[in-house]
Design an enzyme around this catalytic site. Structure first.
Site, PDB file in Angstrom:
ATOM      1  CB  CYS A 101      47.211   6.209  50.391  1.00 48.55           C
ATOM      2  SG  CYS A 101      48.444   7.525  50.417  1.00 48.55           S
ATOM      3  CG  HIS A 121      52.275   6.953  48.835  1.00 50.87           C
ATOM      4  ND1 HIS A 121      53.602   7.285  48.972  1.00 50.87           N
ATOM      5  CD2 HIS A 121      51.696   7.945  48.110  1.00 50.87           C
ATOM      6  CE1 HIS A 121      53.829   8.439  48.378  1.00 50.87           C
ATOM      7  NE2 HIS A 121      52.680   8.863  47.844  1.00 50.87           N
TER       8      HIS A 121
END
Length: 179
Positions: A101, A121
């Site tokens: 992420c 991400h």
């Protein structure tokens, strides 16, 4: 095999705990190490998690991989940790490093992704200086494993298991959890 998962206030629970669960199912000794100076860590959705130990008490010499779960605030707290920075630098010299992420940006901030294929991400791509972004759910370049976000948590964990223990163990776990 031994894994250390760093936990910091604001970490994304699924990105941390799915990985811990899958690694433990694979027989990998997996320890959750708090970088907050206390064992209780407050996740991004305010679920209190009890770490196994403080990061300063972990035995890094016996570990095969360091893992950083994401979450915006969790990643900020990881990036502030002297232990995280020091150990990531040491592990980058031949042992596995994994982050998902927002957390791959910690590696980028330390210069560990220079010229390496990586993912994160999409909101954090601007913090990935030096990385060759793949846009994939999970990317592996040498000993660095990166994942895109919560939706990639299982694939991220399975990739780590495959590298540490082998593909057969991944197949066994997938069958056991009806994945």
């Amino acid at each position: 095999m031994k894994a250390i998962v760093f936990l910091a206030d604001g970490f994304e629970e699924c990105e941390g705990l799915i990985v811990v669960d899958i690694l433990r199912r694979a027989g990998v000794e997996t320890l959750m190490a708090s970088v907050m100076g206390r064992l209780e860590v407050d996740s991004s959705r305010h679920i209190k998690i009890q770490a196994d130990m403080l990061a300063e008490d972990a035995d890094y010499d016996s570990a095969d991989i360091l893992i950083l779960p994401g979450g915006r605030l969790g990643t900020e707290n990881l990036a502030k940790s002297g232990i995280v920075k020091e150990q990531c630098g040491l592990f980058s010299k031949g042992r596995y490093l994994a982050a998902i992420c927002a957390a791959p940006s910690v590696f980028a901030g330390l210069g560990l992704l220079e010229g390496k294929k990586a993912t994160c991400h999409p909101d954090f791509e601007k913090h990935m200086a030096g990385a060759a972004l793949t846009g994939k759910s999970v990317s592996v370049d040498g000993s660095i494993i990166t994942g895109q976000g919560l939706g990639a948590s299982f694939e991220f964990a399975f990739t780590i298991v495959k590298l540490l223990v082998g593909e057969e163990k991944v197949r066994q776990i997938k069958k056991a959890i009806c994945y």
